[in-house]
Design an enzyme around this catalytic site. Sequence first.
Site, short mmCIF file in Angstrom:
data_model
loop_
_atom_site.label_atom_id
_atom_site.label_comp_id
_atom_site.label_asym_id
_atom_site.label_seq_id
_atom_site.Cartn_x
_atom_site.Cartn_y
_atom_site.Cartn_z
N ASP A 219 0.93 -1.30 0.04
CA ASP A 219 0.04 -0.01 -0.06
C ASP A 219 0.89 1.45 0.04
O ASP A 219 1.82 1.37 0.71
CB ASP A 219 -0.95 -0.02 1.32
CG ASP A 219 -2.02 0.95 1.11
OD1 ASP A 219 -3.20 0.64 0.77
OD2 ASP A 219 -1.69 2.09 1.86
N ASN A 227 -2.10 12.85 -2.96
CA ASN A 227 -3.17 13.45 -4.16
C ASN A 227 -3.86 14.60 -3.83
O ASN A 227 -4.17 15.39 -4.61
CB ASN A 227 -4.50 12.22 -4.13
CG ASN A 227 -4.54 11.35 -5.15
OD1 ASN A 227 -3.86 11.49 -6.27
ND2 ASN A 227 -5.33 10.19 -5.14
N HIS A 232 -5.01 14.68 -8.99
CA HIS A 232 -5.37 13.37 -9.18
C HIS A 232 -4.34 12.93 -10.33
O HIS A 232 -3.88 11.67 -10.31
CB HIS A 232 -6.60 13.18 -9.52
CG HIS A 232 -7.49 13.01 -8.43
ND1 HIS A 232 -7.75 11.85 -7.58
CD2 HIS A 232 -8.21 13.81 -7.83
CE1 HIS A 232 -8.63 12.06 -6.51
NE2 HIS A 232 -9.03 13.29 -6.60
N ASP A 236 -2.32 9.61 -10.13
CA ASP A 236 -2.11 8.51 -11.11
C ASP A 236 -0.59 8.19 -11.51
O ASP A 236 -0.51 6.87 -11.81
CB ASP A 236 -2.93 8.92 -12.44
CG ASP A 236 -4.48 8.91 -12.06
OD1 ASP A 236 -4.68 8.53 -11.03
OD2 ASP A 236 -5.23 9.14 -12.87
N GLU A 262 -4.99 2.32 -4.01
CA GLU A 262 -3.49 2.51 -4.16
C GLU A 262 -2.65 1.31 -3.40
O GLU A 262 -1.66 1.23 -2.96
CB GLU A 262 -3.01 3.92 -3.00
CG GLU A 262 -3.43 3.75 -1.87
CD GLU A 262 -4.69 4.39 -1.29
OE1 GLU A 262 -5.71 4.66 -2.13
OE2 GLU A 262 -4.75 4.75 -0.16
#
Length: 351
Positions: A219, A227, A232, A236, A262
């Site tokens: 994770d 973020n 975003h 990404d 994630e």
Amino acid sequence: MAEDVETTIRGPQAYSLAARALQLMQEAQVWPTALNYELWLHYARQPDGKLGRAIQDLLEFKTPITEAVSEQLAADHLPRGGLQDQIKDASEALGRELAAVSQAVEAAQRNQAAYGKTLEGASQGLTAGAEAPAFKALVDTLAAATKKVQSHSKTLEQRLAATTTEVDVLRNRLEEARRDATTDGLTQLSNRKSFDEHFERLRGLSQNGRGPLTLALLDIDHFKKFNDTWGHQTGDQVLRFVASVLARHGKSPRFAARYGGEEFAMLFAGENPVQVMSALETIREEIAGRVLKRRSTNEDLGAVTISMGVAVLRTGEKCASLTERADAALYSSKRNGRNRVSNAESLPAAA
Ligand code: C2E
């Protein structure tokens, strides 16, 4: 490409997306059938996507959303519908090819039979003792029949070559569709669905004496904060970066997948704990050691770190239980400062 619904419904936004889908269905007064729910999930996630716009058009014109309408929407827009359509198209095309080949073979057989008859007639003509002109006519007939058969053989050959090419194209198209259905659009890693299938299969092999199976859950630390700070799009890119490292270290017989949001997962089949821990440490160091740049402004984003939890399959254990133990180990990594690998076997018994 944004992450797909399959990923979102297993990530942090899962329940808010589901609630939004239900709310939109209620507003539109459509029945909450399984198919409508699937359609509205896509609509809620991406109202401006093709499916979203198609639904909005229907609602605007007050078109009743009957089952047939829903099925048409699914066939036109849902990824699964698309895959089924591609399989249907490919099998129809294959059917057409086979029919054409079988017709060509039948025609060739008829021609061969006719040729046989011509030869038989010729041999009878010869035994009867032919005069020169009759003999010439006979040879002419034979030459014409031979030419015809040759031409038909050539047609058949070309037909078969075309079919072979067409079948290759169809095979590639199906392979592409299969890949799409098992790949996460954003990271190009295997998706959750594909992971679940592999997990179950490898568990079965391991339980049947084919070596140990280790599950690692990974994770990204503080991803939400990342973020929120950088947006975003940059988030990404971080997912893609982590995925690229996992892909490099997760080549077969290992298996790496995007597990949701994630979170990532890796499976190690047939490797001992030392090998697995060493691979995970390398991954952890590689990720933490890379200073990322924001592509649009070239600003330093700093490094991202990942926390991991590892568990080895026990005799008779199910996937869900192994996942639970790996998850507890992951939680332990988070609790103990992140950017580390914890092994479920070393956790206190209560964990
Ligand atoms: P991508 O942007 O499509 O880049 C694919 C690969 O091209 C990268 O794989 C890397 O080998 C190379 N590459 C692209 N841009 C650069 C660059 O400016 N400098 C160098 N040295 N190589 C470059 P890699 O490193 O495994 O990254 C995979 C993906 O992870 C990238 O896909 C991108 O989406 C993300 N990523 C990696 N590093 C960064 C970064 O510093 N900033 C951002 N925003 N994204 C990154």
